[in-house]
Motif scaffolding. Structure first.
Motif, short mmCIF file in Angstrom:
data_model
loop_
_atom_site.label_atom_id
_atom_site.label_comp_id
_atom_site.label_asym_id
_atom_site.label_seq_id
_atom_site.Cartn_x
_atom_site.Cartn_y
_atom_site.Cartn_z
N ILE A 86 -42.57 -6.59 13.50
CA ILE A 86 -41.54 -5.65 13.99
C ILE A 86 -40.62 -6.38 14.97
N ALA A 87 -41.20 -7.16 15.86
CA ALA A 87 -40.40 -7.90 16.84
C ALA A 87 -39.46 -8.90 16.17
N LEU A 88 -39.87 -9.40 15.02
CA LEU A 88 -39.05 -10.38 14.30
C LEU A 88 -38.02 -9.74 13.37
N GLY A 89 -37.94 -8.40 13.34
CA GLY A 89 -36.93 -7.71 12.56
C GLY A 89 -37.42 -6.93 11.37
N ALA A 90 -38.74 -6.86 11.17
CA ALA A 90 -39.28 -6.05 10.08
C ALA A 90 -39.17 -4.56 10.44
N THR A 91 -39.24 -3.71 9.43
CA THR A 91 -39.24 -2.27 9.65
C THR A 91 -40.60 -1.70 9.29
N CYS A 92 -40.99 -0.66 9.99
CA CYS A 92 -42.30 -0.04 9.79
C CYS A 92 -42.37 0.71 8.47
N GLU A 93 -43.45 0.46 7.74
CA GLU A 93 -43.75 1.21 6.52
C GLU A 93 -45.11 1.91 6.65
N GLY A 94 -45.73 1.81 7.81
CA GLY A 94 -47.03 2.43 8.07
C GLY A 94 -47.71 1.72 9.22
N ALA A 95 -47.79 2.39 10.36
CA ALA A 95 -48.38 1.81 11.56
C ALA A 95 -49.85 1.48 11.34
N GLY A 106 -55.32 -1.08 8.00
CA GLY A 106 -54.13 -1.85 7.67
C GLY A 106 -52.87 -1.35 8.32
N ALA A 107 -51.81 -2.13 8.16
CA ALA A 107 -50.47 -1.79 8.63
C ALA A 107 -49.48 -2.35 7.62
N TYR A 108 -48.34 -1.69 7.50
CA TYR A 108 -47.35 -2.05 6.50
C TYR A 108 -45.97 -2.22 7.12
N VAL A 109 -45.24 -3.22 6.65
CA VAL A 109 -43.86 -3.46 7.07
C VAL A 109 -43.03 -3.90 5.87
N LYS A 110 -41.72 -3.80 6.04
CA LYS A 110 -40.80 -4.45 5.11
C LYS A 110 -40.08 -5.53 5.90
N ASP A 111 -40.04 -6.72 5.33
CA ASP A 111 -39.34 -7.82 6.00
C ASP A 111 -37.83 -7.55 5.98
#
Length: 123
Positions: A86-95, A106-111
């Motif tokens: 998240i700090a590097l610019g990803a967006t949350c897809e599931g905390a 688990g946790a999910y992000v989109k780059d």
């Protein structure tokens, strides 16, 4: 480093049969079998292939249902990788959190390009 890779499919039973047979000589088998997703591999501690009906219920196609998962080794590692992404610019897809009680955290992000990533641990 890699926990599992997910491929979207249109027929879960056919995909399990195909990949189960294809990967059997490598010692792989269906390890987790759920409604819309199945995990195939040697063990839950080794990299696996997951086949799934896409979560958004749109037709499966390259990229839809595809995700790369990384195994940082602990719940704390999952949390740390999620927050760093998240700090590097990803967006949350599931905390971060338990997805399957006593089995999966688990946790999910989109780059920044929209590629879906997961950070997870099988408990």
């Amino acid at each position: 480093m890699i926990s599992y890779v997910t491929l979207g499919v249109s027929d879960l039973a056919a995909a399990k049969a195909f990949y189960g047979e294809l990967l059997a000589d490598m010692g792989a088998k269906v390890l987790i079998d759920m409604d819309r997703i199945s995990f195939i591999g040697k063990s839950m501690a080794a990299p696996m292939l997951a086949v799934c009906i896409p979560f958004n219920q749109e037709p499966a196609q390259a990229g839809n249902g595809t995700m790369v998962s990384f195994a940082p080794g602990s719940k704390e590692g999952v949390d740390a990788m999620y927050h760093k992404a998240i700090a590097l610019g990803a967006t949350c897809e599931g905390a971060p959190g338990e997805r399957v009680a006593d089995v999966f955290y688990g946790a999910y992000v989109k780059d920044p390009d929209g590629n879906k990533l997961c950070f997870n641990i099988f408990m």
